[in-house]
Write an enzyme that holds these catalytic residues in place. Sequence first.
Site: not given
Length: 359
Positions: A34, A130, A254, A302
């Site tokens: 998956k 679940r 940053y 980023m």
Amino acid sequence: MRPLAATINLAAVRHNASVVRRCAPGRKIFAVVKANAYGHGVREVVTALHDDVEGFAVASLEEAAEVRALHAGARVMLLEGCFAAAEYQYAAQLGLDVVVHSPRQLEQLLESKLPRPLNVWWKLDSGMHRLGFAGEAVRALYPRMQAAEQVAELNLISHLACADERGCEQTEDQLEAFLGLLDLNFAQRSLANSAAILTIPAAHMDWLRPGIMLYGASPFADISAAELGLRPVMTLQGELLGCRDVSVGESVGYGAIWKAQRPSRIGTVSCGYADGYPRHAPSGTPVWVRGQCVPLVGRVSMDLLSVDLTDAPDAQVGDTVELWGQHLSVDEVARAAGTIGYELLSKVTSRVTRRYFAN
Ligand SMILES: *Cc1c(COP(=O)(O)O)cnc(C)c1O
């Protein structure tokens, strides 16, 4: 081209599948592919394991169709079953194995007119709460399911919540709940994920469902993949794009959250959160450069992140940087970043080139 790539060793995937075999000889394997094979590329992983496993497990019909196109003979399991009534038609056409985890899914299945019956994996909620049916519900609905024309094999499946914690009481309870239904006549049974394959032989049943161990990461917080005999599959490699000296008190990145406590040499690496590197990785998270680990410093941006090269004086612009992989395990990076290898691997984004090799 931006110098950042995930190199993926398909020989290591096959080796890791052989570890699954060795842990549970004589059982069948659904290789869990998956989420694009946990970020490694479903096409290449399915092709590599084509002759090594009996089946593949995926999370959606779209993923299943992709696997079926690569392997006509394998069992292909929809781990969450069908999401709409119409999907059963496609599932039958593709010859899939479907999980049935809810009354809604069960009714939709039994109302379907299918070109051929489906192998059904009836999901027991053995305690994870679940997905799945309670044990009593399975027992009550069993005659109806057993007789349904839409059902070829009727199989039992469940999932363990704490298989990665050794000696966990809940695992005992879940195993007991599962075993308690085996007086009903199921064709096949499946319970074990990677953690259970590696440490809980009583949970092996007929079909294993290894995911993370195939990709060479550990399901355990306190046992490394290397200790388990697993080989890392993905190595995420960038390049040192820049290098500068900063003085005491100067900041990096940053928010200026990291400040040099000593005269420091800062390297800038071609990898950032838009590549899947975790933005929340704190200063100190290890990064591999020139044969050693150096600490990440400041905020991950980023496209870029910064490292402290003060203690790696030979490092220079153009050097290869390993974010995780062969020399630095993804689990170690995940631990530093407060997450798990699963998340880091499956979140490597599509702009990162995948390069495949086998050795
Ligand atoms: C993802 C998944 C697995 C694989 O789990 P790992 O811990 O990666 O081995 C097995 N079973 C189910 C139901 C899953 O969703």
